[in-house]
Design an enzyme around this catalytic site. Structure first.
Site, PDB file in Angstrom:
ATOM      1  NE  ARG A   1      -4.347  -1.152   0.050  1.00 33.91           N
ATOM      2  CZ  ARG A   1      -4.540  -2.136  -0.826  1.00 33.91           C
ATOM      3  NH1 ARG A   1      -3.622  -2.427  -1.719  1.00 33.91           N
ATOM      4  NH2 ARG A   1      -5.661  -2.829  -0.830  1.00 33.91           N
TER       5      ARG A   1
ATOM      6  CD  GLU B   1      -3.105   3.475  -5.266  1.00 33.67           C
ATOM      7  OE1 GLU B   1      -4.147   2.864  -5.560  1.00 33.67           O
ATOM      8  OE2 GLU B   1      -2.104   2.913  -4.812  1.00 33.67           O
TER       9      GLU B   1
ATOM     10  CG  HIS C   1      -3.313  -0.355  -7.116  1.00 31.17           C
ATOM     11  ND1 HIS C   1      -3.718   0.187  -5.931  1.00 31.17           N
ATOM     12  CD2 HIS C   1      -3.221  -1.700  -6.881  1.00 31.17           C
ATOM     13  CE1 HIS C   1      -3.864  -0.776  -5.030  1.00 31.17           C
ATOM     14  NE2 HIS C   1      -3.573  -1.928  -5.585  1.00 31.17           N
TER      15      HIS C   1
END
Ligand code: A2R
Length: 307
Positions: free
Chosen positions: A226, A255, A273
């Site tokens: 993360r 993000e 991602h």
């Protein structure tokens, strides 16, 4: 369902349940007031925070089925307090995320993204061969922060690439890899840091300026866990001033916003991602979300609960 999800989850829920699509509501508040008291299960993909306040709008809620192995968008403490089970999708994405992690590692060490840009810019015929890279993969010392399901899958791959493997978790595991009781100790001893821990308060900014300094000038950081685990500003500074060599990142603090400084740096490899983002793997994740809901309502126990 608070926000749109993979078609497997939407179809699977429509076939088995009365599905309330919250995102389609003109007036979400009114829909929650009307249908909230009937809702027994939630399927979520993490686009929206599932906090105690939302759970309180769903007083009969029994289960929150999260799409993804990371479930930091769900307030699990609030769920547990309310007797709500939370599930995730572990295991089915280990190989995919491990492959992504190795791609980031290989690209970062061998500058393969820069070499490709060199070719595409027409520089090969004009300027000759791409410069030799300062570093190589074989013989590197990998330190895995978070040797869980995905971390172990990455470790197995790294061994095949001729790397030695160590790890830092809060507790030691029965594995043939060196255990470091602290992250700082590990960072000082290895040259490649692989981040695979979950997000949340316990891991927030674990990788800070001090850890990056300990990693050193040949240091490579790869993050598939993360974005919140890394102090992004400290990472930018370390990449800019040569404190470490390079970074390969699939996850970011905010993000989908990626700091322009990271984009402008030559020694970063940046993915949006995509760790688990193939159709076969996402399908398996979606099937596990539905299976959790189905078995919960059929048998009273979930397939992969986290609380
Ligand atoms: O600390 P332990 O012994 O519970 O080991 C877990 C480790 N871990 C931590 N290590 C150091 N400091 C922490 N505060 C900390 N919190 C957790 O991370 C465990 O070995 C590992 C996580 O492994 P799994 O639970 O098997 O998760 P998995 O499936 O490998 O996925 C990892 C993460 C997801 O949460 C997403 O954020 C991402 O990768 O896709």
């Amino acid at each position: 369902m608070p926000a749109p999800m993979h078609e497997v989850v939407i179809k699977g829920c429509e076939e088995r349940f009365d599905l309330v699509k919250l995102w389609l509501a003109d007036d979400e508040d009114a829909l929650l007031a009307e249908r909230g008291p009937e809702v027994l299960g939630v399927a979520t993909g993490g686009q929206r925070k599932l906090d105690g306040a939302l759970m309180d709008r769903l007083p009969k809620l029994q289960i929150i089925a999260n799409f993804g192995v990371g479930y930091d968008s769900v307030d699990v403490t609030a769920a547990t307090e309310r007797g709500i089970v939370v599930t995730n999708t572990p295991g089915v994405l280990d190989n995919e995320v491990a492959d992504t992690a190795m791609a980031l590692l290989l690209m970062s060490v061998r500058e393969l993204n820069r070499a490709e840009r060199y070719l595409r810019a027409g520089r090969w015929p004009a300027e000759g061969a791409y410069p030799l890279t300062a570093s190589t993969v074989e013989g590197r010392k990998l330190g895995v922060l978070g040797l869980g399901r995905i971390g172990e899958t990455i470790a197995q791959r790294a061994e095949l690439f001729g790397m030695t493997v160590g790890y830092h978790n809060r507790s030691q595991k029965d594995v043939p890899y060196r255990y470091y009781p602290t992250l700082l100790e590990m960072a000082a001893d290895v040259d490649t840091l692989m981040i695979v821990v979950p997000g949340g308060a316990a891991t927030h900014h674990l990788v800070d300026a001090e850890v990056l300094r300990a990693l050193g000038p040949d240091g490579v950081v790869v993050n598939v866990g993360r974005g919140t685990v890394v102090d992004e500003q400290a990472l930018i500074a370390a990449l800019r001033d040569g404190t470490i060599r390079s970074a390969g990142l699939d996850v970011f603090e905010d993000e989908p916003r990626v700091p322009q400084e990271l984009i402008d740096l030559e020694n970063t490899v940046l993915f949006p991602h995509v760790g688990s983002a193939s159709k076969p793997t996402r399908r398996r994740m979606g099937e596990l979300v539905v299976a959790n809901l189905e078995t919960w309502f059929e048998t009273g126990s979930a397939r992969t609960p986290v609380n």
